[in-house]
Write a protein that holds these residues in place. Sequence first.
Motif, PDB file in Angstrom:
ATOM      1  N   THR A   1       0.815  -1.203   0.000  1.00  6.44           N
ATOM      2  CA  THR A   1       0.000   0.000   0.000  1.00  6.44           C
ATOM      3  C   THR A   1       0.858   1.266   0.000  1.00  6.44           C
ATOM      4  OG1 THR A   1      -0.149  -0.082   2.417  1.00  6.44           O
ATOM      5  CG2 THR A   1      -1.931  -1.114   1.174  1.00  6.44           C
ATOM      6  N   GLU A   2       2.101   1.161   0.509  1.00  2.00           N
ATOM      7  CA  GLU A   2       2.950   2.350   0.571  1.00  2.00           C
ATOM      8  C   GLU A   2       3.655   2.664  -0.747  1.00  2.00           C
ATOM      9  OE1 GLU A   2       5.478  -0.742   2.964  1.00  2.00           O
ATOM     10  OE2 GLU A   2       3.397  -0.535   2.277  1.00  2.00           O
ATOM     11  N   SER A   3       3.529   1.796  -1.751  1.00  2.00           N
ATOM     12  CA  SER A   3       4.176   2.060  -3.031  1.00  2.00           C
ATOM     13  C   SER A   3       3.623   3.323  -3.666  1.00  2.00           C
ATOM     14  CB  SER A   3       3.988   0.880  -3.988  1.00  2.00           C
ATOM     15  OG  SER A   3       4.753  -0.236  -3.581  1.00  2.00           O
ATOM     16  N   THR A   4       4.534   4.155  -4.158  1.00  2.31           N
ATOM     17  CA  THR A   4       4.147   5.399  -4.823  1.00  2.31           C
ATOM     18  C   THR A   4       4.538   5.409  -6.298  1.00  2.31           C
ATOM     19  OG1 THR A   4       6.213   6.429  -4.050  1.00  2.31           O
ATOM     20  CG2 THR A   4       4.227   6.759  -2.697  1.00  2.31           C
ATOM     21  N   TRP A   5       5.131   4.332  -6.772  1.00  2.12           N
ATOM     22  CA  TRP A   5       5.529   4.192  -8.169  1.00  2.12           C
ATOM     23  C   TRP A   5       4.887   2.926  -8.732  1.00  2.12           C
ATOM     24  CZ3 TRP A   5       9.707   7.084 -10.570  1.00  2.12           C
ATOM     25  CH2 TRP A   5      10.366   7.980  -9.709  1.00  2.12           C
ATOM     26  N   GLU A   6       4.494   2.980  -9.991  1.00  3.06           N
ATOM     27  CA  GLU A   6       4.193   1.753 -10.723  1.00  3.06           C
ATOM     28  C   GLU A   6       5.513   1.080 -11.083  1.00  3.06           C
ATOM     29  OE1 GLU A   6       1.228   0.443 -11.261  1.00  3.06           O
ATOM     30  OE2 GLU A   6       0.224   2.126 -10.259  1.00  3.06           O
ATOM     31  N   GLU A   7       5.501  -0.240 -11.170  1.00  2.59           N
ATOM     32  CA  GLU A   7       6.761  -0.971 -11.359  1.00  2.59           C
ATOM     33  C   GLU A   7       7.518  -0.570 -12.632  1.00  2.59           C
ATOM     34  OE1 GLU A   7       7.224  -5.162  -9.904  1.00  2.59           O
ATOM     35  OE2 GLU A   7       7.359  -5.539 -12.077  1.00  2.59           O
ATOM     36  N   PRO A   8       6.881  -0.474 -13.800  1.00  2.00           N
ATOM     37  CA  PRO A   8       7.661  -0.075 -14.982  1.00  2.00           C
ATOM     38  C   PRO A   8       8.320   1.286 -14.826  1.00  2.00           C
ATOM     39  CG  PRO A   8       5.586  -1.047 -15.654  1.00  2.00           C
ATOM     40  CD  PRO A   8       5.495  -0.833 -14.171  1.00  2.00           C
ATOM     41  N   ALA A   9       7.612   2.239 -14.231  1.00  2.00           N
ATOM     42  CA  ALA A   9       8.186   3.575 -14.040  1.00  2.00           C
ATOM     43  C   ALA A   9       9.324   3.529 -13.022  1.00  2.00           C
ATOM     44  CB  ALA A   9       7.107   4.546 -13.593  1.00  2.00           C
ATOM     45  N   PHE A  10       9.177   2.710 -11.989  1.00  3.14           N
ATOM     46  CA  PHE A  10      10.228   2.565 -10.981  1.00  3.14           C
ATOM     47  C   PHE A  10      11.496   2.012 -11.623  1.00  3.14           C
ATOM     48  CE2 PHE A  10      12.468   0.367  -7.570  1.00  3.14           C
ATOM     49  CZ  PHE A  10      12.407   1.282  -6.523  1.00  3.14           C
ATOM     50  N   LEU A  11      11.356   0.968 -12.401  1.00  5.64           N
ATOM     51  CA  LEU A  11      12.517   0.378 -13.069  1.00  5.64           C
ATOM     52  C   LEU A  11      13.147   1.364 -14.049  1.00  5.64           C
ATOM     53  CD1 LEU A  11      11.046  -3.174 -13.576  1.00  5.64           C
ATOM     54  CD2 LEU A  11      13.230  -2.712 -12.456  1.00  5.64           C
TER      55      LEU A  11
END
Length: 285
Positions: free
Chosen positions: A156-166
Amino acid sequence: MPDASRHFDALPAAPGVGYKPQHYSAILADAAPVDWLEIHAENYMGDGGRPLAQLRALSERFAISVHGVGLSIGGEGALDRDHLARLKRLCDWLQPASFSEHLAWSTHDSHFLNDLLPLPYTKATLARICAHIDQVQDSLGRQMLLENPSSYLAFTESTWEEPAFLDEVARRTGCGLLLDVNNVFVSATNLGFSPQGYIDAFPLARVGEIHLGGHDEDEDDHGAPLLIDSHGRAVVDPVWALLDHTLARSGPRPLLVEWDNDVPDWPVLRNEAQRAADALAQVPA
């Protein structure tokens, strides 16, 4: 370690397979359509012996990709300097065409956990992972690729989508990315998002390798499908279809078939590699 006398500078945009010692003789006798091999770094960090002798012989004929599973890039603590030193020694000797690791953590304090565990995508996680990747690339003197994980839960604390994070990790560190299409399919099924939409959002220009593997099917406590990234069976048709979707957007890439558990005889694995070759043949260069 003995001296390796030849190395390949890059992986070909062709099929590769995860190397298993029981396939050594068959690969030397008839490898087609396989053009490159992947090894797990931690299996080759010792001194001498048959494994390194066989690896040296294979490296004369095939580009080699070294895939790490023990650095714990996402761990909260410092990287294990002894482990990193052993990895550097292996890469200095072998001069592989590619080195990769996982976007995951597997250590806590002095304990090593035999799993690749997920991370929340936050500002703090981003800074820690980038620092660790900088340390790895500085130590090895080479670019590394970072692999997208297979996920079974979301934070729930994630603030990035995975593709954008990578994409941001790669932008900050200069690392490349390893896109595991089966991991995308597993995560999408488990977390309820579109695998095609994930691929469409992924920074494909940064991808140095694409991986495929098999998974196991289960159910969660509510009876919903739960996929486990097991690398213990053939690639399923929906993952092959997702690969076609990916290649249509990325163009040809080095394409690896992973089969790490319940490893079949060489003809079975070679047939999977042939299917990968057929998929690549449909993609304009």
